[in-house]
Scaffold this active site. Structure first.
Site, PDB file in Angstrom:
ATOM      1  N   ARG A  49       3.952  -7.622   2.988  1.00  0.00           N
ATOM      2  CA  ARG A  49       2.637  -7.572   3.646  1.00  0.00           C
ATOM      3  C   ARG A  49       1.694  -6.493   3.130  1.00  0.00           C
ATOM      4  O   ARG A  49       0.582  -6.354   3.640  1.00  0.00           O
ATOM      5  CB  ARG A  49       2.771  -7.412   5.171  1.00  0.00           C
ATOM      6  N   ASP A  50       2.118  -5.730   2.121  1.00  0.00           N
ATOM      7  CA  ASP A  50       1.224  -4.700   1.587  1.00  0.00           C
ATOM      8  C   ASP A  50       1.476  -4.516   0.093  1.00  0.00           C
ATOM      9  O   ASP A  50       1.605  -3.398  -0.399  1.00  0.00           O
ATOM     10  CB  ASP A  50       1.424  -3.380   2.330  1.00  0.00           C
ATOM     11  N   VAL A  51       1.558  -5.631  -0.619  1.00  0.00           N
ATOM     12  CA  VAL A  51       1.788  -5.582  -2.064  1.00  0.00           C
ATOM     13  C   VAL A  51       0.466  -5.261  -2.753  1.00  0.00           C
ATOM     14  O   VAL A  51      -0.463  -6.069  -2.757  1.00  0.00           O
ATOM     15  CB  VAL A  51       2.347  -6.919  -2.587  1.00  0.00           C
TER      16      VAL A  51
END
Length: 306
Positions: A49-51
């Site tokens: 969710r935070d690539v």
């Protein structure tokens, strides 16, 4: 990755080659994370969710690491995102994540697509636009096609990027492995594709000054620890675990048992609090192995790459 790409911005062809090599390995790491299972073999359905470039590290030997799973979510998680609060960086965020819908591995594929967009175009995605405008465009699917600053844009890469960035997740690559395979097939036909060894050599050369400075700082601190001049406790070669200071002791009357603090063999005067310089030095060494660490978050916000 951010620092590496910033340094290569004046060399678009090399920057693209580095981006593709890094993304292939990052996708392998994400596929590993997405496939993690519980003890009973049931899938965890983990989503990072935070690539973003800030969370992809490149080591001096050319290895790629996807880090900071701090907001990762698994299907069985009892923790729920607070209503109205988004987790992640908007400029790399999938539309379903913006809308607060349930996300799966394809949200991470979208984020990698945004990083691929930057590699092709040689600039930051959504540069100069505020988060509200970005969200409006992404949700509507109005994402411009990336264009190379060299004037000749590889249409195959553009098509792959657009598929990864599809607003409808059903039209995206179904997994990190699928996008990884597509990139590998593209690289197989390119003469300028980088290997991990070449990537490591490039990073070492471009960041030689920073690496030398950090290495000197670590060696200096280790030397101070060894001779006791740092103010930390110092152990003689024959010292054992029983010679270590009492963990957690803050003063002579704190702790269990007699409350007395143990002094290390050959120790310098005990400091007010017990500190572990070796752990600090080890942390510096680990940090020093990666060039693209997030030194500055700039207001934006581990499965190893295989």
């Amino acid at each position: 990755m951010t620092l590496v790409m910033d340094r290569l911005r004046a060399e678009p062809e090399l920057a693209l080659a580095v981006t593709l090599r890094v993304l292939v390995d990052a996708l392998a790491g994400l596929e590993y994370a997405h496939g993690l299972t519980a003890y009973d073999g049931s899938p965890l359905n983990l989503v990072h969710r935070d690539v973003t470039p800030h969370n992809v590290f490149i080591t001096y030997d050319g290895q790629v690491k996807v880090l900071d799973f701090g907001i990762a979510k698994v299907a069985t998680s009892a923790m729920q995102t607070q209503s109205g609060v988004m987790k992640g960086k908007v400029r790399y965020m999938a539309p379903e994540q913006m809308l607060g819908e349930e996300v799966d591995r394809r949200a991470d594929v979208f984020s990698v697509g945004a990083m691929l967009w930057e590699g092709i175009s040689g600039e930051r995605i959504w540069a100069g636009q505020n988060d509200v405008a970005v969200m409006h465009a992404v949700i509507k699917g109005d994402i411009p096609a990336p264009r190379s600053p060299r004037g000749s844009t590889p249409e195959t890469l553009v098509a792959m990027c657009q598929k990864a960035l599809a607003a409808d997740r059903e039209r995206r690559y179904p997994s990190a492995a699928a996008l990884q395979q597509a990139l590998e097939e593209y690289l197989a036909g390119q003469s300028g594709a980088l290997t991990n060894r070449q990537l490591g050599r490039l990073v070492s050369e471009r960041f030689e000054a920073e690496r030398t400075k950090l290495k000197a700082a670590v060696e200096s601190e280790l030397a101070r620890v060894a001779d006791g001049s740092s103010g930390y406790f110092a152990l003689s070669p024959s010292a054992s675990a029983h010679d270590l200071p009492y963990l957690g002791a803050r003063n002579e009357n704190t702790g269990g048992g007699s409350g007395q603090r143990r002094a290390a063999v050959g120790a310098a005067p005990a400091p007010p609090r017990w500190r572990v310089p070796a752990m600090a030095a080890a942390g510096l060494l680990v940090a020093g192995s990666a060039v693209a660490w997030p030194l500055l978050r700039r207001g934006e916000a581990a499965a190893p790459a295989q």
